[in-house]
Each structure stands twice: as C-alpha cells, then as structure tokens.
Design a protein around this motif. Structure first.
Motif, mmCIF file in Angstrom:
data_model
loop_
_atom_site.group_PDB
_atom_site.id
_atom_site.type_symbol
_atom_site.label_atom_id
_atom_site.label_comp_id
_atom_site.label_asym_id
_atom_site.label_seq_id
_atom_site.Cartn_x
_atom_site.Cartn_y
_atom_site.Cartn_z
ATOM 1 N N ASN A 1 11.661 1.212 -9.858
ATOM 2 C CA ASN A 1 10.453 1.000 -9.057
ATOM 3 C C ASN A 1 9.726 -0.279 -9.451
ATOM 4 O OD1 ASN A 1 10.026 3.214 -7.033
ATOM 5 N ND2 ASN A 1 10.534 4.405 -8.845
ATOM 6 N N LEU A 2 9.744 -0.613 -10.730
ATOM 7 C CA LEU A 2 9.172 -1.883 -11.175
ATOM 8 C C LEU A 2 9.942 -3.037 -10.540
ATOM 9 C CD1 LEU A 2 7.213 -3.523 -12.903
ATOM 10 C CD2 LEU A 2 8.781 -3.194 -14.844
ATOM 11 N N GLY A 3 11.267 -2.937 -10.513
ATOM 12 C CA GLY A 3 12.085 -3.960 -9.870
ATOM 13 C C GLY A 3 11.739 -4.117 -8.407
ATOM 14 N N LEU A 4 11.563 -3.010 -7.704
ATOM 15 C CA LEU A 4 11.191 -3.072 -6.286
ATOM 16 C C LEU A 4 9.840 -3.759 -6.099
ATOM 17 C CD1 LEU A 4 12.273 0.485 -5.041
ATOM 18 C CD2 LEU A 4 13.467 -1.680 -4.683
ATOM 19 N N VAL A 5 8.901 -3.466 -6.998
ATOM 20 C CA VAL A 5 7.582 -4.106 -6.916
ATOM 21 C C VAL A 5 7.715 -5.609 -7.118
ATOM 22 C CG1 VAL A 5 5.334 -4.320 -8.082
ATOM 23 C CG2 VAL A 5 6.241 -2.057 -7.522
ATOM 24 N N TYR A 6 8.480 -6.021 -8.129
ATOM 25 C CA TYR A 6 8.660 -7.460 -8.366
ATOM 26 C C TYR A 6 9.326 -8.143 -7.172
ATOM 27 C CZ TYR A 6 7.011 -7.549 -13.185
ATOM 28 O OH TYR A 6 6.230 -7.493 -14.306
ATOM 29 N N VAL A 7 10.296 -7.500 -6.558
ATOM 30 C CA VAL A 7 10.937 -8.082 -5.371
ATOM 31 C C VAL A 7 9.894 -8.270 -4.279
ATOM 32 C CG1 VAL A 7 12.582 -7.633 -3.502
ATOM 33 C CG2 VAL A 7 13.269 -7.255 -5.890
ATOM 34 N N LYS A 8 9.070 -7.257 -4.064
ATOM 35 C CA LYS A 8 8.026 -7.340 -3.028
ATOM 36 C C LYS A 8 7.008 -8.433 -3.361
ATOM 37 C CE LYS A 8 5.361 -4.915 0.211
ATOM 38 N NZ LYS A 8 5.417 -3.833 1.115
ATOM 39 N N MET A 9 6.783 -8.672 -4.659
ATOM 40 C CA MET A 9 5.842 -9.720 -5.075
ATOM 41 C C MET A 9 6.470 -11.118 -4.982
ATOM 42 S SD MET A 9 4.136 -7.791 -8.386
ATOM 43 C CE MET A 9 3.182 -9.187 -8.934
ATOM 44 N N GLY A 10 7.757 -11.185 -4.628
ATOM 45 C CA GLY A 10 8.428 -12.468 -4.504
ATOM 46 C C GLY A 10 9.152 -12.917 -5.756
ATOM 47 N N GLN A 11 9.128 -12.096 -6.798
ATOM 48 C CA GLN A 11 9.831 -12.400 -8.048
ATOM 49 C C GLN A 11 11.198 -11.715 -7.999
ATOM 50 O OE1 GLN A 11 7.392 -11.843 -11.578
ATOM 51 N NE2 GLN A 11 5.537 -12.111 -10.343
ATOM 52 N N VAL A 12 12.026 -12.222 -7.074
ATOM 53 C CA VAL A 12 13.276 -11.560 -6.730
ATOM 54 C C VAL A 12 14.237 -11.474 -7.916
ATOM 55 C CG1 VAL A 12 15.280 -11.636 -5.183
ATOM 56 C CG2 VAL A 12 12.999 -12.209 -4.313
ATOM 57 N N ASP A 13 14.422 -12.555 -8.650
ATOM 58 C CA ASP A 13 15.366 -12.523 -9.772
ATOM 59 C C ASP A 13 14.955 -11.487 -10.817
ATOM 60 O OD1 ASP A 13 16.876 -14.484 -8.566
ATOM 61 O OD2 ASP A 13 16.022 -16.128 -9.756
ATOM 62 N N LYS A 14 13.687 -11.487 -11.167
ATOM 63 C CA LYS A 14 13.181 -10.518 -12.148
ATOM 64 C C LYS A 14 13.346 -9.092 -11.617
ATOM 65 C CE LYS A 14 9.122 -9.851 -15.094
ATOM 66 N NZ LYS A 14 7.815 -10.399 -15.451
ATOM 67 N N GLY A 15 13.028 -8.907 -10.345
ATOM 68 C CA GLY A 15 13.154 -7.592 -9.735
ATOM 69 C C GLY A 15 14.593 -7.116 -9.686
ATOM 70 N N GLN A 16 15.490 -8.002 -9.279
ATOM 71 C CA GLN A 16 16.899 -7.624 -9.183
ATOM 72 C C GLN A 16 17.480 -7.291 -10.564
ATOM 73 O OE1 GLN A 16 18.689 -6.857 -6.594
ATOM 74 N NE2 GLN A 16 17.157 -7.456 -5.092
ATOM 75 N N ALA A 17 17.041 -8.011 -11.587
ATOM 76 C CA ALA A 17 17.516 -7.722 -12.950
ATOM 77 C C ALA A 17 17.092 -6.310 -13.371
ATOM 78 C CB ALA A 17 16.985 -8.763 -13.932
ATOM 79 N N LEU A 18 15.862 -5.931 -13.052
ATOM 80 C CA LEU A 18 15.382 -4.586 -13.386
ATOM 81 C C LEU A 18 16.115 -3.523 -12.577
ATOM 82 C CD1 LEU A 18 11.608 -5.390 -13.737
ATOM 83 C CD2 LEU A 18 13.006 -4.282 -15.485
ATOM 84 N N ILE A 19 16.340 -3.798 -11.301
ATOM 85 C CA ILE A 19 17.063 -2.850 -10.451
ATOM 86 C C ILE A 19 18.480 -2.649 -10.982
ATOM 87 C CG2 ILE A 19 18.057 -2.527 -8.140
ATOM 88 C CD1 ILE A 19 15.433 -3.915 -7.069
ATOM 89 N N SER A 20 19.136 -3.741 -11.365
ATOM 90 C CA SER A 20 20.490 -3.640 -11.930
ATOM 91 C C SER A 20 20.492 -2.846 -13.228
ATOM 92 C CB SER A 20 21.070 -5.035 -12.171
ATOM 93 O OG SER A 20 21.270 -5.689 -10.940
ATOM 94 N N ALA A 21 19.505 -3.087 -14.094
ATOM 95 C CA ALA A 21 19.407 -2.343 -15.352
ATOM 96 C C ALA A 21 19.189 -0.858 -15.076
ATOM 97 C CB ALA A 21 18.272 -2.902 -16.211
ATOM 98 N N ALA A 22 18.364 -0.555 -14.088
ATOM 99 C CA ALA A 22 18.109 0.846 -13.731
ATOM 100 C C ALA A 22 19.371 1.501 -13.195
ATOM 101 C CB ALA A 22 16.979 0.921 -12.701
ATOM 102 N N GLN A 23 20.100 0.786 -12.351
ATOM 103 C CA GLN A 23 21.319 1.344 -11.778
ATOM 104 C C GLN A 23 22.421 1.494 -12.829
ATOM 105 O OE1 GLN A 23 21.569 -1.400 -8.441
ATOM 106 N NE2 GLN A 23 20.928 0.235 -7.045
ATOM 107 N N ALA A 24 22.387 0.683 -13.868
ATOM 108 C CA ALA A 24 23.334 0.866 -14.973
ATOM 109 C C ALA A 24 23.036 2.176 -15.704
ATOM 110 C CB ALA A 24 23.261 -0.312 -15.943
ATOM 111 N N LEU A 25 21.768 2.542 -15.768
ATOM 112 C CA LEU A 25 21.369 3.799 -16.400
ATOM 113 C C LEU A 25 21.626 4.996 -15.487
ATOM 114 C CD1 LEU A 25 17.986 2.611 -17.933
ATOM 115 C CD2 LEU A 25 20.070 3.199 -19.216
#
Length: 199
Positions: free
Chosen positions: A167-191
């Motif tokens: 969810n933090l990754g989704l928020v960052y993507v919505k804020m325009g910080q796509v790289d940071k958001g995608q990194a968090l989403i990938s880390a979450a999906q690894a878990l």
C-alpha cells in the motif's frame, strides 16, 4: 486515476486490505488487550482495589470481544455504542479508540477514522495497526503525504509486513514517485506473491 494496473483489481485490493485485514487486526488487538489487561499482578495478596480493577478490565475485555462480533456482523452502530460505553469509563482506552476508527472506516467516514486512530496512537503509539489503518484512511481521503508517513511507520514497526509495503508503494506511485513505489510493490510481492493478482 487508478493507482496502478487494472482499475477493478486495484479497487478489489483496496477493499481487501481495508476490510479483510482490519478484522484480523481487530482480533489480534483485542486478544492482546485482554491478555495484557486481565492478568492479575503477581503479588502475595490481592487488595480489594486489585479485584475491582480485574473485574472492570474483564468486563471491558468482554465488551471488546462483543465489538469484534458486531463489526463482523456489520452492526457498526451497535459496535460504536459498546465502544462509547467503554470510553465513558476509560476515555483513553487505546483499543476502544482504535476500534472506533475501524467502525468509522467501515462506514466510509475516513476523516472520523483518522481522528479515532490519532487518539488511539496518542494513548498507545506501539499499535502498528493504528498507523496502517490511519494511512489507508488518509490515502482514501486524498492525504497522500500523511498516508505515506503512516504506512512508512507501520512498515518500520512490523518486519516484512507485505500489505504495508504494498500500500505504501501504491501511494508513492500515485504521488508520482514511481520508481520508489514500484520497488516497494516488488518487495511486497516477494513476501506475498498473491498481492496484486486478484486472488
């Protein structure tokens, strides 16, 4: 605008993490509250004050258990009334304040949920679920900076909390910080590989 991916899938995920995890979190919080508050102090003799406190917390524990059942049955007004009773005797009861936030969030009252979670955090700043849920309420109210702050705090409090990272990754993507958001989403999906898949 959708945060990421298919609009229906994103909406399903939003609902899943707001509703599904909230119930699990309520049960955990109530159980820890009951276990922590009901146990009598380990001393030689119990005074009448100790007995009264134990009886009072036992009643509050039972009331909090009934709140979980009422929320699961979608009887939000009844749950709120029980919580009001608890708060009339213990106005800083972090668990009751937290659950008032849960009830408000289920009812779509994100500003109220934010207020209740904030009061709960003021009473007990160790409840990672209060930060997580307040982050979701803030996100849904459009306060993305506040959501990012709360979800970051929740993520830092619980090791490998996939939903918080996601969810933090989704928020960052919505804020325009796509790289940071995608990194968090990938880390979450690894878990948790099921995040974002609709399953």
């Amino acid at each position: 605008d959708d945060i990421a991916g298919d609009g229906a899938a994103v909406e399903w995920l939003r609902n899943r993490f707001q509703v599904g995890e909230i119930l699990a979190i309520i049960a955990i919080v109530v159980a820890s509250f009951v276990a922590g508050r009901i146990s009598a102090p380990d001393s030689g003799a119990a005074s009448s004050t100790d007995s009264t406190v134990t009886q009072t917390t036992s009643v509050i524990g039972e009331q909090l258990n009934s709140v979980v059942s009422l929320i699961q049955a979608k009887q939000y007004d009844a749950a709120s009334q029980v919580l009001d009773q608890i708060l009339s005797t213990e106005p800083k009861n972090a668990t009751a304040l937290y659950n008032k936030g849960v009830v408000a969030q289920y009812q779509g009252k994100n500003a109220d949920a934010d207020m209740w979670y904030t009061q709960s955090i003021a009473s007990d700043d160790t409840n990672s679920s209060a930060y997580y849920n307040r982050g979701l309420a803030r996100r849904d109210s459009g306060n993305l900076a506040g959501a990012a702050e709360d979800l970051t705090k929740a993520d830092s409090m619980v090791k490998d909390w996939a939903a918080a990272k996601y969810n933090l990754g989704l928020v960052y993507v919505k804020m325009g910080q796509v790289d940071k958001g995608q990194a968090l989403i990938s880390a979450a999906q690894a878990l948790n590989p099921n995040l974002g898949t609709g399953s």
